[in-house]
Design an enzyme around this catalytic site. Structure first.
Site, short mmCIF file in Angstrom:
data_model
loop_
_atom_site.label_atom_id
_atom_site.label_comp_id
_atom_site.label_asym_id
_atom_site.label_seq_id
_atom_site.Cartn_x
_atom_site.Cartn_y
_atom_site.Cartn_z
N GLU A 44 -37.42 60.30 -69.51
CA GLU A 44 -35.53 60.69 -69.89
C GLU A 44 -34.42 61.63 -70.88
O GLU A 44 -35.56 62.57 -71.93
CB GLU A 44 -35.29 59.17 -69.99
CG GLU A 44 -35.49 58.16 -69.51
CD GLU A 44 -34.68 57.13 -69.60
OE1 GLU A 44 -34.13 56.25 -70.41
OE2 GLU A 44 -35.02 55.96 -68.82
N GLU A 55 -43.11 59.52 -61.39
CA GLU A 55 -43.93 59.57 -59.65
C GLU A 55 -43.84 61.09 -59.94
O GLU A 55 -45.28 61.92 -59.89
CB GLU A 55 -43.28 59.07 -58.77
CG GLU A 55 -43.56 57.82 -58.78
CD GLU A 55 -42.08 56.80 -58.97
OE1 GLU A 55 -41.99 57.41 -60.30
OE2 GLU A 55 -41.87 55.73 -58.47
N CYS A 86 -38.31 55.41 -56.23
CA CYS A 86 -36.96 55.14 -56.04
C CYS A 86 -37.27 56.75 -54.83
O CYS A 86 -38.28 56.95 -54.97
CB CYS A 86 -36.06 56.25 -56.56
SG CYS A 86 -36.60 58.13 -57.42
N1 THU Z 1 -37.70 55.22 -62.69
C1 THU Z 1 -38.97 55.73 -62.48
O1 THU Z 1 -40.01 56.41 -63.07
N2 THU Z 1 -39.69 55.59 -61.76
C2 THU Z 1 -39.50 54.60 -60.72
O2 THU Z 1 -40.12 54.83 -59.26
C3 THU Z 1 -38.11 53.67 -60.82
C4 THU Z 1 -37.00 54.40 -62.15
C5 THU Z 1 -37.37 55.84 -63.90
C6 THU Z 1 -36.31 56.75 -64.09
C7 THU Z 1 -35.62 56.87 -65.74
O3 THU Z 1 -36.58 57.01 -66.39
C8 THU Z 1 -35.30 54.68 -66.20
O4 THU Z 1 -37.22 54.62 -64.68
C9 THU Z 1 -34.61 53.68 -65.37
O5 THU Z 1 -34.05 53.84 -63.58
#
Ligand code: THU
Length: 133
Positions: A44, A55, A86
């Protein structure tokens, strides 16, 4: 069994997630045709929108090392159900994964659901659409 190995690696790599904002650790593990496993976690940023999902980190790590052929992937998070990737990650997966490739979605209890690429992202926009094929 490869699936179990990928799931263990995906769960384990979550410890490296840089998630000071969401506190939501995600991990992924990707097996290449050459037999190598690449792992990745979400990263992040204070500018929230530039965060990168586990991913995509994983797929980009493999691609940047010259890997182009992929066999199987696992994704893990501490969710009630197997974690759904996502939409942006599904689109990136569909660029590089065969439509029949298996993607194992899991949680920290190892409750797992396996989907093919085309099940995860049906009717996807692809290079064929750009080329008018
Ligand atoms: N996130 C992922 O790494 N993969 C996903 O498939 C869903 C969301 C992360 C993005 C962000 O750092 C946190 O999860 C919350 O959305």
């Amino acid at each position: 069994m490869t699936m179990n190995k990928l799931i263990d690696e995906a769960i384990n790599i979550r410890k490296n997630a840089y998630v000071p904002y969401s506190k939501f650790q995600v991990g992924a593990a990707l097996l290449t045709k050459s037999g190598k496993i690449y792992t990745g976690c979400n990263i992040e940023n204070a500018a929230y929108s530039v965060a990168c999902c586990a991913e995509r980190v994983t797929i980009f790590k493999a691609l940047s090392e010259g890997e182009t052929e992929f066999v199987e992937m696992a994704v893990a998070a501490d969710t009630n159900r197997p974690v759904p990737p996502c939409g942006s990650c599904r689109q990136v997966m569909s660029e590089f994964f065969d439509s029949k490739m298996n993607i194992h979605l899991t949680n920290t209890n190892k409750e797992t659901k396996t989907f093919t690429m085309e099940e995860l992202l049906p009717f996807s926009f692809s290079t064929n659409d750009l080329l008018g094929e």
